[in-house]
Scaffold this motif. Sequence first.
Motif, PDB file in Angstrom:
ATOM      1  N   GLN A   1       0.849  -1.193   0.000  1.00  0.00           N
ATOM      2  CA  GLN A   1       0.000   0.000   0.000  1.00  0.00           C
ATOM      3  C   GLN A   1       0.880   1.237   0.000  1.00  0.00           C
ATOM      4  O   GLN A   1       2.007   1.205   0.488  1.00  0.00           O
ATOM      5  CB  GLN A   1      -0.960   0.008   1.192  1.00  0.00           C
ATOM      6  N   ASN A   2       0.361   2.301  -0.594  1.00  0.00           N
ATOM      7  CA  ASN A   2       1.114   3.551  -0.623  1.00  0.00           C
ATOM      8  C   ASN A   2       0.397   4.624   0.176  1.00  0.00           C
ATOM      9  O   ASN A   2      -0.810   4.541   0.419  1.00  0.00           O
ATOM     10  CB  ASN A   2       1.334   4.034  -2.063  1.00  0.00           C
ATOM     11  N   TYR A   3       1.163   5.625   0.592  1.00  0.00           N
ATOM     12  CA  TYR A   3       0.648   6.749   1.362  1.00  0.00           C
ATOM     13  C   TYR A   3       0.944   8.032   0.585  1.00  0.00           C
ATOM     14  O   TYR A   3       1.491   7.988  -0.515  1.00  0.00           O
ATOM     15  CB  TYR A   3       1.284   6.760   2.749  1.00  0.00           C
ATOM     16  N   PHE A   4       0.596   9.174   1.158  1.00  0.00           N
ATOM     17  CA  PHE A   4       0.684  10.431   0.424  1.00  0.00           C
ATOM     18  C   PHE A   4       1.557  11.440   1.154  1.00  0.00           C
ATOM     19  O   PHE A   4       1.412  11.646   2.362  1.00  0.00           O
ATOM     20  CB  PHE A   4      -0.715  11.010   0.189  1.00  0.00           C
ATOM     21  N   GLU A   5       2.428  12.051   0.380  1.00  0.00           N
ATOM     22  CA  GLU A   5       3.346  13.059   0.907  1.00  0.00           C
ATOM     23  C   GLU A   5       2.601  14.131   1.692  1.00  0.00           C
ATOM     24  O   GLU A   5       1.566  14.649   1.258  1.00  0.00           O
ATOM     25  CB  GLU A   5       4.097  13.702  -0.263  1.00  0.00           C
ATOM     26  N   GLY A   6       3.133  14.465   2.871  1.00  0.00           N
ATOM     27  CA  GLY A   6       2.578  15.550   3.665  1.00  0.00           C
ATOM     28  C   GLY A   6       1.487  15.155   4.637  1.00  0.00           C
ATOM     29  O   GLY A   6       0.987  16.013   5.379  1.00  0.00           O
TER      30      GLY A   6
ATOM     31  N   ILE B   1       0.727   0.746  11.935  1.00  0.00           N
ATOM     32  CA  ILE B   1       1.134  -0.259  10.960  1.00  0.00           C
ATOM     33  C   ILE B   1       2.469   0.142  10.327  1.00  0.00           C
ATOM     34  O   ILE B   1       3.402  -0.659  10.262  1.00  0.00           O
ATOM     35  CB  ILE B   1       0.039  -0.456   9.900  1.00  0.00           C
ATOM     36  N   LEU B   2       2.577   1.383   9.874  1.00  0.00           N
ATOM     37  CA  LEU B   2       3.864   1.848   9.359  1.00  0.00           C
ATOM     38  C   LEU B   2       4.932   1.829  10.436  1.00  0.00           C
ATOM     39  O   LEU B   2       6.113   1.623  10.156  1.00  0.00           O
ATOM     40  CB  LEU B   2       3.716   3.265   8.798  1.00  0.00           C
ATOM     41  N   GLY B   3       4.511   2.008  11.679  1.00  0.00           N
ATOM     42  CA  GLY B   3       5.461   2.011  12.785  1.00  0.00           C
ATOM     43  C   GLY B   3       6.120   0.670  13.029  1.00  0.00           C
ATOM     44  O   GLY B   3       7.119   0.595  13.748  1.00  0.00           O
ATOM     45  N   THR B   4       5.581  -0.394  12.428  1.00  0.00           N
ATOM     46  CA  THR B   4       6.225  -1.705  12.577  1.00  0.00           C
ATOM     47  C   THR B   4       7.458  -1.840  11.698  1.00  0.00           C
ATOM     48  O   THR B   4       8.242  -2.776  11.872  1.00  0.00           O
ATOM     49  CB  THR B   4       5.242  -2.837  12.214  1.00  0.00           C
ATOM     50  N   ILE B   5       7.648  -0.929  10.728  1.00  0.00           N
ATOM     51  CA  ILE B   5       8.815  -0.970   9.840  1.00  0.00           C
ATOM     52  C   ILE B   5       9.953  -0.244  10.532  1.00  0.00           C
ATOM     53  O   ILE B   5       9.868   0.963  10.786  1.00  0.00           O
ATOM     54  CB  ILE B   5       8.491  -0.314   8.482  1.00  0.00           C
ATOM     55  N   PRO B   6      11.043  -0.910  10.856  1.00  0.00           N
ATOM     56  CA  PRO B   6      12.091  -0.283  11.665  1.00  0.00           C
ATOM     57  C   PRO B   6      12.932   0.743  10.922  1.00  0.00           C
ATOM     58  O   PRO B   6      13.530   1.616  11.550  1.00  0.00           O
ATOM     59  CB  PRO B   6      12.959  -1.472  12.106  1.00  0.00           C
ATOM     60  N   ASP B   7      12.984   0.673   9.596  1.00  0.00           N
ATOM     61  CA  ASP B   7      13.886   1.526   8.821  1.00  0.00           C
ATOM     62  C   ASP B   7      13.125   2.722   8.249  1.00  0.00           C
ATOM     63  O   ASP B   7      12.153   2.557   7.500  1.00  0.00           O
ATOM     64  CB  ASP B   7      14.516   0.710   7.689  1.00  0.00           C
ATOM     65  N   GLN B   8      13.561   3.933   8.579  1.00  0.00           N
ATOM     66  CA  GLN B   8      12.880   5.142   8.120  1.00  0.00           C
ATOM     67  C   GLN B   8      12.902   5.251   6.603  1.00  0.00           C
ATOM     68  O   GLN B   8      11.906   5.627   5.983  1.00  0.00           O
ATOM     69  CB  GLN B   8      13.531   6.383   8.737  1.00  0.00           C
TER      70      GLN B   8
ATOM     71  N   ALA C   1      12.933   2.874   4.440  1.00  0.00           N
ATOM     72  CA  ALA C   1      11.971   1.918   3.899  1.00  0.00           C
ATOM     73  C   ALA C   1      10.556   2.448   4.023  1.00  0.00           C
ATOM     74  O   ALA C   1       9.729   2.272   3.111  1.00  0.00           O
ATOM     75  CB  ALA C   1      12.109   0.575   4.614  1.00  0.00           C
ATOM     76  N   ARG C   2      10.239   3.120   5.127  1.00  0.00           N
ATOM     77  CA  ARG C   2       8.908   3.721   5.278  1.00  0.00           C
ATOM     78  C   ARG C   2       8.677   4.802   4.230  1.00  0.00           C
ATOM     79  O   ARG C   2       7.598   4.915   3.653  1.00  0.00           O
ATOM     80  CB  ARG C   2       8.747   4.298   6.687  1.00  0.00           C
ATOM     81  N   GLU C   3       9.703   5.591   3.967  1.00  0.00           N
ATOM     82  CA  GLU C   3       9.561   6.686   3.008  1.00  0.00           C
ATOM     83  C   GLU C   3       9.328   6.166   1.583  1.00  0.00           C
ATOM     84  O   GLU C   3       8.716   6.857   0.761  1.00  0.00           O
ATOM     85  CB  GLU C   3      10.802   7.574   3.051  1.00  0.00           C
ATOM     86  N   ARG C   4       9.798   4.946   1.289  1.00  0.00           N
ATOM     87  CA  ARG C   4       9.585   4.395  -0.047  1.00  0.00           C
ATOM     88  C   ARG C   4       8.138   3.999  -0.291  1.00  0.00           C
ATOM     89  O   ARG C   4       7.763   3.670  -1.412  1.00  0.00           O
ATOM     90  CB  ARG C   4      10.512   3.195  -0.269  1.00  0.00           C
ATOM     91  N   LEU C   5       7.315   4.038   0.746  1.00  0.00           N
ATOM     92  CA  LEU C   5       5.896   3.760   0.595  1.00  0.00           C
ATOM     93  C   LEU C   5       5.068   5.031   0.400  1.00  0.00           C
ATOM     94  O   LEU C   5       3.839   4.952   0.287  1.00  0.00           O
ATOM     95  CB  LEU C   5       5.372   3.006   1.825  1.00  0.00           C
ATOM     96  N   VAL C   6       5.716   6.183   0.355  1.00  0.00           N
ATOM     97  CA  VAL C   6       5.015   7.471   0.281  1.00  0.00           C
ATOM     98  C   VAL C   6       5.071   8.023  -1.144  1.00  0.00           C
ATOM     99  O   VAL C   6       6.153   8.228  -1.702  1.00  0.00           O
ATOM    100  CB  VAL C   6       5.635   8.485   1.272  1.00  0.00           C
ATOM    101  N   ALA C   7       3.904   8.248  -1.730  1.00  0.00           N
ATOM    102  CA  ALA C   7       3.817   8.838  -3.069  1.00  0.00           C
ATOM    103  C   ALA C   7       4.100  10.333  -2.990  1.00  0.00           C
ATOM    104  O   ALA C   7       3.650  11.019  -2.066  1.00  0.00           O
ATOM    105  CB  ALA C   7       2.429   8.593  -3.664  1.00  0.00           C
ATOM    106  N   LYS C   8       4.835  10.839  -3.975  1.00  0.00           N
ATOM    107  CA  LYS C   8       5.219  12.251  -4.000  1.00  0.00           C
ATOM    108  C   LYS C   8       4.300  13.045  -4.924  1.00  0.00           C
ATOM    109  O   LYS C   8       3.921  12.580  -5.999  1.00  0.00           O
ATOM    110  CB  LYS C   8       6.663  12.393  -4.473  1.00  0.00           C
ATOM    111  N   LEU C   9       3.958  14.241  -4.486  1.00  0.00           N
ATOM    112  CA  LEU C   9       3.180  15.139  -5.328  1.00  0.00           C
ATOM    113  C   LEU C   9       3.940  15.416  -6.621  1.00  0.00           C
ATOM    114  O   LEU C   9       5.136  15.719  -6.596  1.00  0.00           O
ATOM    115  CB  LEU C   9       2.907  16.447  -4.582  1.00  0.00           C
TER     116      LEU C   9
END
Length: 238
Positions: free
Chosen positions: A173-178, A187-194, A196-204
């Motif tokens: 699943q993806n999330y949205f910038e900002g 749920i995102l908090g279970t990912i230990p690497d910052q 890696a979390r940022e790679r799930l965020v779509a950029k404007l």
Amino acid sequence: MNEFIPRDRDQHPPAVTPIYKTSVLRGPHRPLISLQNSLSEVTGPVFGHGDIGPLDNDLILNYAKTGQPIGERIIMHGRVLDGSGRPVPGVLVEFWQANAGGRYRHRNDTYVAPIDPNFGGCGRTITDAEGRYAFRTVKPGPYPYRNRGNDWRPAHIHFSVFGTGFAQRLITQNYFEGDPLIARDSILGTIPDQAARERLVAKLDLDAAVPLDTLAYRWDIVLRGSRSTLFENKLEGN
């Protein structure tokens, strides 16, 4: 050749993570078993552009009955890439989401937000020769869920990525910038690497937006390698 690449434990979350209490019941508590794929799983199905309808990648129109859905109109686009950054063509990409009020069109969703009669919340497309996908939709809304006392999911879209066989399916699943809820999501908090979390965020992506009509977000899906997208159904490797 190995069927799976071992998980990077510094990036992928543990299968059982108490901060996300559902994982305690759903996550495996015993070592996983790697099963040999059957020939039918490896060789099929085969997807073609003829299997996709003209409105399958337009969630604004593909369920509309009496008008268009309510919400912020957006274009989601990106590329499916392998671990070396090469495009992966012919990939079936499915997507599903809540409506602008944060409610899914599902009988088990009892959130108080109303169902949008003109929004079905799901679609699909096939990547082109350059690995590109795109679809039009409305930006999903956040919604509460019973995890801690007042937990909310950030706006997100679910993705299913199919290869050429039944066993070649990845879900993420993806999330949205900002979005301020991203930093608070259990749920995102279970990912230990910052990173890696940022790679799930779509950029404007204003360059892909339609002026006076539709904003755009870009999100690439990387199947393997050090910059791999995290897939929630491939706990044994990706």
